[in-house]
Design an enzyme around this catalytic site. Structure first.
Site, mmCIF file in Angstrom:
data_model
loop_
_atom_site.group_PDB
_atom_site.id
_atom_site.type_symbol
_atom_site.label_atom_id
_atom_site.label_comp_id
_atom_site.label_asym_id
_atom_site.label_seq_id
_atom_site.Cartn_x
_atom_site.Cartn_y
_atom_site.Cartn_z
ATOM 1 N N HIS A 228 0.825 -1.207 0.000
ATOM 2 C CA HIS A 228 0.000 0.000 0.000
ATOM 3 C C HIS A 228 0.861 1.260 0.000
ATOM 4 O O HIS A 228 0.506 2.250 -0.633
ATOM 5 C CB HIS A 228 -0.959 0.046 1.172
ATOM 6 C CG HIS A 228 -1.996 1.120 0.994
ATOM 7 N ND1 HIS A 228 -3.108 0.950 0.208
ATOM 8 C CD2 HIS A 228 -2.056 2.396 1.443
ATOM 9 C CE1 HIS A 228 -3.817 2.063 0.187
ATOM 10 N NE2 HIS A 228 -3.204 2.965 0.935
ATOM 11 N N TYR A 232 1.574 5.383 -2.517
ATOM 12 C CA TYR A 232 1.979 6.763 -2.249
ATOM 13 C C TYR A 232 3.314 7.081 -2.928
ATOM 14 O O TYR A 232 3.595 8.254 -3.211
ATOM 15 C CB TYR A 232 2.029 7.002 -0.743
ATOM 16 C CG TYR A 232 0.695 6.732 -0.102
ATOM 17 C CD1 TYR A 232 -0.417 7.495 -0.465
ATOM 18 C CD2 TYR A 232 0.510 5.698 0.803
ATOM 19 C CE1 TYR A 232 -1.661 7.238 0.075
ATOM 20 C CE2 TYR A 232 -0.727 5.430 1.356
ATOM 21 C CZ TYR A 232 -1.822 6.201 0.982
ATOM 22 O OH TYR A 232 -3.052 5.935 1.508
ATOM 23 N N HIS A 379 -11.378 1.047 -8.137
ATOM 24 C CA HIS A 379 -10.789 2.095 -7.288
ATOM 25 C C HIS A 379 -9.387 2.468 -7.750
ATOM 26 O O HIS A 379 -9.083 3.645 -7.944
ATOM 27 C CB HIS A 379 -10.759 1.624 -5.837
ATOM 28 C CG HIS A 379 -9.822 2.396 -4.968
ATOM 29 N ND1 HIS A 379 -10.083 3.686 -4.554
ATOM 30 C CD2 HIS A 379 -8.611 2.075 -4.443
ATOM 31 C CE1 HIS A 379 -9.085 4.122 -3.813
ATOM 32 N NE2 HIS A 379 -8.178 3.169 -3.726
ATOM 33 N N PHE A 380 -8.504 1.465 -7.932
ATOM 34 C CA PHE A 380 -7.127 1.869 -8.225
ATOM 35 C C PHE A 380 -6.920 2.280 -9.675
ATOM 36 O O PHE A 380 -5.892 2.857 -10.010
ATOM 37 C CB PHE A 380 -6.092 0.842 -7.736
ATOM 38 C CG PHE A 380 -6.138 -0.533 -8.334
ATOM 39 C CD1 PHE A 380 -5.827 -0.760 -9.659
ATOM 40 C CD2 PHE A 380 -6.428 -1.638 -7.526
ATOM 41 C CE1 PHE A 380 -5.831 -2.031 -10.195
ATOM 42 C CE2 PHE A 380 -6.435 -2.924 -8.050
ATOM 43 C CZ PHE A 380 -6.142 -3.122 -9.396
ATOM 44 N N HIS A 381 -7.919 2.040 -10.550
ATOM 45 C CA HIS A 381 -7.829 2.651 -11.877
ATOM 46 C C HIS A 381 -8.161 4.146 -11.814
ATOM 47 O O HIS A 381 -7.757 4.908 -12.701
ATOM 48 C CB HIS A 381 -8.737 1.927 -12.876
ATOM 49 C CG HIS A 381 -8.107 0.705 -13.477
ATOM 50 N ND1 HIS A 381 -8.128 -0.524 -12.873
ATOM 51 C CD2 HIS A 381 -7.372 0.550 -14.618
ATOM 52 C CE1 HIS A 381 -7.476 -1.404 -13.618
ATOM 53 N NE2 HIS A 381 -6.994 -0.774 -14.667
ATOM 54 N N ARG A 442 -12.655 -10.117 -8.993
ATOM 55 C CA ARG A 442 -11.527 -9.615 -9.775
ATOM 56 C C ARG A 442 -10.527 -10.760 -9.981
ATOM 57 O O ARG A 442 -10.732 -11.871 -9.517
ATOM 58 C CB ARG A 442 -10.859 -8.444 -9.069
ATOM 59 C CG ARG A 442 -10.260 -8.766 -7.698
ATOM 60 C CD ARG A 442 -9.429 -7.614 -7.189
ATOM 61 N NE ARG A 442 -8.937 -7.819 -5.830
ATOM 62 C CZ ARG A 442 -7.828 -7.275 -5.359
ATOM 63 N NH1 ARG A 442 -7.086 -6.507 -6.133
ATOM 64 N NH2 ARG A 442 -7.458 -7.476 -4.113
ATOM 65 N N ARG A 443 -9.440 -10.485 -10.712
ATOM 66 C CA ARG A 443 -8.316 -11.398 -10.888
ATOM 67 C C ARG A 443 -8.723 -12.722 -11.538
ATOM 68 O O ARG A 443 -8.149 -13.757 -11.248
ATOM 69 C CB ARG A 443 -7.653 -11.718 -9.546
ATOM 70 C CG ARG A 443 -6.958 -10.561 -8.883
ATOM 71 C CD ARG A 443 -6.550 -10.952 -7.485
ATOM 72 N NE ARG A 443 -5.572 -10.049 -6.909
ATOM 73 C CZ ARG A 443 -5.251 -10.039 -5.613
ATOM 74 N NH1 ARG A 443 -5.824 -10.894 -4.791
ATOM 75 N NH2 ARG A 443 -4.362 -9.196 -5.160
#
Length: 558
Positions: A228, A232, A379-381, A442-443
């Site tokens: 995670h 950042y 979310h992470f896209h 997912r995945r």
């Protein structure tokens, strides 16, 4: 004179990093396009479902680890060199970290692509997370280890330049571009401790057959120690652009130097202790430590909200300098005809949307509703796939002329590109979030279950699948536009001694209003390490005591 003429050695290094980054972006982006069509069952003519997982690994590794790391290296070479007004101290050392990273990239990529060769023993279909029980060829792990070591050397290179500058300027404050780069690297040094322990201590010996079993929770935890915080590491260079360059592109100045430094310090302190929020479903970790991770994750909303205020205030200042009036009418005076500005602005909007879905991910109870569903890549896209990637692409339109001495070509296409990325990601991410709420996993290449139908809150599965496929197609077109503009400008752009206005004005509230303690890197780095120890020392000790290579073994007395 532009950057190329003042710092020709640094310009070559930055360009080399960008070349590798954009090649990785092109390959990884194509893999993403294939996945969008395949898992929605719109078109499956490229690869079969077995090969899907190789493409999924390549998409994640090449974009999330390779594209970002190389682009960040090029960006920080530019920023540190410019703000300290000095070339790298030793070009042999500088090129050594670049080539070490490149060799590692080639090794990892060969291992991944080996999965597309029939009967190949070189494979790495282990996804972006790459922890057991999935196992890759040793070349994959060794290659990624070299990339990380090379990135450590790159950080050392920038600290070397800083120390030389400091010896010559003992009473000066750290220039803001260098400050942001160094604090990003301090955070990177902390979070990659977990990755180094996992890859070198566990995965490489396991893949070489030196050990046959690994306690599965330990490498998983070590990965998320890193996994995670690396978000950042991607995001802070986007902040780097939003704080340092976006105000200038808006026609104004950064609102506050001190707020900028505070934000980067908070990220250094809190980025790594949050890793457990990816492991809420793991029974081997105490609820108390998961709660600690949730609390620190939610605290990270603070620097994001500070950034929202500071960056928007900086843009408003720029718009009012251009004649903007009223509470909101000033927005119309922003330079919406500038591709670099538009891309950064849209990236920021998408990041705000991703922040709301991120709060769901961070909450222990609500997270269980969307755990391992398509909500998570949705979310992470928004965050990595747009806030970071679109910022990197957009600022390339402003940086490239400085590094090549050539004016940007095809400005109309460059302007269209951020709009198409925003549209494509809006469609794809919206459908992914909704599908995740319906429980779509997912995945997986085959998200359907025999005898079971998903029940969306609204809309239909067919409609969401087509949204994902159409959105992915628009994103691919946008990526092609970006690469076309970059290649054309790099090779055939008009040469000029001043191809772009690269002046960055001083902040409205400058360094003279910034407390000196904010520049105390030793203090903040020490505090960051203490917070990591509080979060991880006891749980990791329990996992090690359980038997690293003997899963489930009883703890041995000392």
């Amino acid at each position: 004179m532009t950057f190329l003429h003042k710092y020709p050695k640094a310009a070559k290094v930055a360009k080399a990093n960008f070349i590798v980054a954009f090649i990785a972006l092109a390959i990884g982006g194509f893999f993403g396009f294939v996945q969008a069509l395949h898992r929605t069952d719109v078109f499956r003519g490229f690869f079969n479902s077995g090969e899907y997982y190789t493409l999924l690994t390549g998409h994640g590794v090449l974009l999330a680890l390779i594209f970002t790391t190389f682009f960040i290296a090029g960006l920080f070479v530019w920023g540190v060199t410019r703000s300290l007004d000095r070339e790298p101290e030793n070009m042999t050392f500088t090129w050594s970290w670049f080539w070490l990273m490149t060799i590692g990239l080639v090794m990892a990529t060969v291992a991944i692509l080996g999965g597309l060769v029939p009967d190949s023993s070189i494979r790495a279909a282990v996804l972006y997370t790459f922890y057991p029980p999935l196992q890759a060829h040793p070349m994959f792990y060794i290659g990624l280890a070299l990339v990380v070591v090379g990135s450590w050397m790159a950080g050392a290179d920038w600290f070397w330049s800083y120390r030389k500058w400091r010896a010559e300027n003992p009473n000066e404050r750290i220039p803001i571009l260098t400050f942001m780069a160094l604090f990003t690297m301090l955070m990177w040094y902390v979070c990659t401790i977990g990755l180094a322990l996992e890859v070198v201590g566990l995965l490489i010996p396991w893949s070489l057959g030196l050990v046959t079993e690994i306690e599965p929770l330990l490498p998983r935890t070590l990965f998320w120690f890193f996994g995670h915080a690396v978000v950042y590491f991607w995001l802070l260079p986007a902040y780097y652009v939003w704080y340092a360059i976006l105000p200038k592109l808006s026609g104004g100045r950064l609102f506050s130097d001190s707020m900028t430094r505070i934000v980067f310090i908070i990220f250094l302190l809190l980025s790594t202790p949050v890793g457990y929020h990816h492991q809420y479903a793991d029974a081997g970790i105490s609820v108390g430590f998961k709660f600690y991770a949730m609390a620190t994750t939610l605290l990270l909303l603070l620097p994001s909200l500070i950034t929202l205020f500071t960056v928007v205030a900086s843009m408003e200042h720029g718009a009012r300098q251009r004649g903007g009036k009223g509470y909101l009418k000033w927005i119309g005076k922003l330079p919406w005809d500038s591709p670099a500005f538009v891309g950064c602005a849209f990236a920021g909007i998408m990041f705000a949307a991703g922040g709301f879905s991120g709060m769901i991910n961070a909450s222990m109870n609500i997270n269980l509703l969307i755990h391992n569903t398509l909500w998570v890549p949705g979310h992470f896209h928004l965050t990595v796939g747009t806030a970071v990637a679109l910022t990197f692409m957009a600022i390339t339109y402003w940086l490239l002329p400085q590094l090549t001495g050539r004016k940007l070509k095809h400005k109309t296409l460059a302007l269209i590109q951020p709009y198409t990325w925003f549209l494509g990601m809006t469609l794809m991410s919206n459908a992914m979030h909704r599908a995740g709420l319906a429980g779509v996993p997912r995945r997986t290449a085959e998200p359907q279950y025999s005898g079971f139908d998903f029940e969306p809150i609204f809309g239909t599965m067919a409609e969401m699948n087509w949204q994902i496929a159409i959105g992915g197609t628009i994103l691919t077109i946008s990526l092609i536009l970006f690469l076309w503009v970059v290649v054309a400008s790099w090779l055939a752009g008009e040469k000029s001694d001043k191809p772009v206005d690269d002046h960055i004005p001083e902040p409205l509230s400058g360094v003279e209003h910034t407390p000196a303690i904010l520049d105390n890197m030793k203090l903040w780095f020490t505090l960051a390490l203490i917070l990591v120890v509080l979060a991880y020392a006891f749980p990791l000790w329990e996992m090690v005591a359980d038997g690293i290579f003997e899963p489930g073994a009883l703890p041995r007395p000392s």
